[in-house]
Write a protein that holds these residues in place. Sequence first.
Motif, PDB file in Angstrom:
ATOM      1  N   VAL A  17       0.875  -1.173   0.000  1.00  0.00           N
ATOM      2  CA  VAL A  17       0.000   0.000   0.000  1.00  0.00           C
ATOM      3  C   VAL A  17       0.913   1.222   0.000  1.00  0.00           C
ATOM      4  O   VAL A  17       1.593   1.486   0.991  1.00  0.00           O
ATOM      5  CB  VAL A  17      -0.914   0.027   1.251  1.00  0.00           C
ATOM      6  N   SER A  19       1.194   4.867   0.310  1.00  0.00           N
ATOM      7  CA  SER A  19       0.381   5.963   0.844  1.00  0.00           C
ATOM      8  C   SER A  19       0.285   7.144  -0.111  1.00  0.00           C
ATOM      9  O   SER A  19      -0.787   7.725  -0.280  1.00  0.00           O
ATOM     10  CB  SER A  19       0.931   6.424   2.189  1.00  0.00           C
ATOM     11  N   TRP A  22      -2.338   6.611  -2.722  1.00  0.00           N
ATOM     12  CA  TRP A  22      -3.714   6.704  -2.229  1.00  0.00           C
ATOM     13  C   TRP A  22      -4.087   8.115  -1.801  1.00  0.00           C
ATOM     14  O   TRP A  22      -5.258   8.385  -1.550  1.00  0.00           O
ATOM     15  CB  TRP A  22      -3.944   5.680  -1.116  1.00  0.00           C
ATOM     16  N   MET A  27      -7.964   9.230  -6.413  1.00  0.00           N
ATOM     17  CA  MET A  27      -8.221   8.006  -5.650  1.00  0.00           C
ATOM     18  C   MET A  27      -9.362   8.265  -4.671  1.00  0.00           C
ATOM     19  O   MET A  27      -9.514   9.373  -4.169  1.00  0.00           O
ATOM     20  CB  MET A  27      -6.974   7.573  -4.893  1.00  0.00           C
ATOM     21  N   GLY A  29     -12.198   6.542  -1.511  1.00  0.00           N
ATOM     22  CA  GLY A  29     -12.477   5.514  -0.507  1.00  0.00           C
ATOM     23  C   GLY A  29     -13.143   4.303  -1.134  1.00  0.00           C
ATOM     24  O   GLY A  29     -12.915   3.168  -0.712  1.00  0.00           O
ATOM     25  N   GLN A  31     -12.585   3.160  -4.137  1.00  0.00           N
ATOM     26  CA  GLN A  31     -11.531   2.371  -4.779  1.00  0.00           C
ATOM     27  C   GLN A  31     -10.770   1.540  -3.747  1.00  0.00           C
ATOM     28  O   GLN A  31     -10.451   0.380  -3.977  1.00  0.00           O
ATOM     29  CB  GLN A  31     -10.560   3.284  -5.530  1.00  0.00           C
ATOM     30  N   TRP A  32     -10.466   2.170  -2.609  1.00  0.00           N
ATOM     31  CA  TRP A  32      -9.762   1.425  -1.566  1.00  0.00           C
ATOM     32  C   TRP A  32     -10.619   0.276  -1.053  1.00  0.00           C
ATOM     33  O   TRP A  32     -10.106  -0.814  -0.799  1.00  0.00           O
ATOM     34  CB  TRP A  32      -9.330   2.325  -0.418  1.00  0.00           C
ATOM     35  N   VAL A  35     -10.203  -2.562  -3.443  1.00  0.00           N
ATOM     36  CA  VAL A  35      -8.886  -3.194  -3.295  1.00  0.00           C
ATOM     37  C   VAL A  35      -8.849  -4.034  -2.018  1.00  0.00           C
ATOM     38  O   VAL A  35      -8.373  -5.174  -2.022  1.00  0.00           O
ATOM     39  CB  VAL A  35      -7.756  -2.138  -3.293  1.00  0.00           C
ATOM     40  N   ALA A  36      -9.347  -3.490  -0.920  1.00  0.00           N
ATOM     41  CA  ALA A  36      -9.336  -4.215   0.354  1.00  0.00           C
ATOM     42  C   ALA A  36     -10.144  -5.506   0.249  1.00  0.00           C
ATOM     43  O   ALA A  36      -9.720  -6.556   0.760  1.00  0.00           O
ATOM     44  CB  ALA A  36      -9.881  -3.322   1.472  1.00  0.00           C
ATOM     45  N   THR A  57       2.780  -1.338   4.173  1.00  0.00           N
ATOM     46  CA  THR A  57       2.554   0.053   3.799  1.00  0.00           C
ATOM     47  C   THR A  57       3.897   0.755   3.705  1.00  0.00           C
ATOM     48  O   THR A  57       4.744   0.592   4.584  1.00  0.00           O
ATOM     49  CB  THR A  57       1.671   0.760   4.855  1.00  0.00           C
TER      50      THR A  57
END
Length: 70
Positions: A17, A19, A22, A27, A29, A31-32, A35-36, A57
């Motif tokens: 990840v 940072s 992101w 980008m 939330g 999209q995250w 991915v998560a 990270t």
Amino acid sequence: MLSQAAARGDVLPLYVVESELWCEADMSGRQWAFVAEALEGLKADLQTCGQPLLVRTGEMIDVLNVHLST
């Protein structure tokens, strides 16, 4: 592809990840969250193969330097 890599030697399933990536304006939330969710699925799939998924990270080069030097 993972099985082909494993046939050649050790593999390290790793997701980094980054940072800074992101924090980019394009980008989100949502999209995250995608991915998560994908990482959770990948983690479960890898567990059936006896492989852990490492999620770290940081800057890619820094993370790789830590893992390749050990």
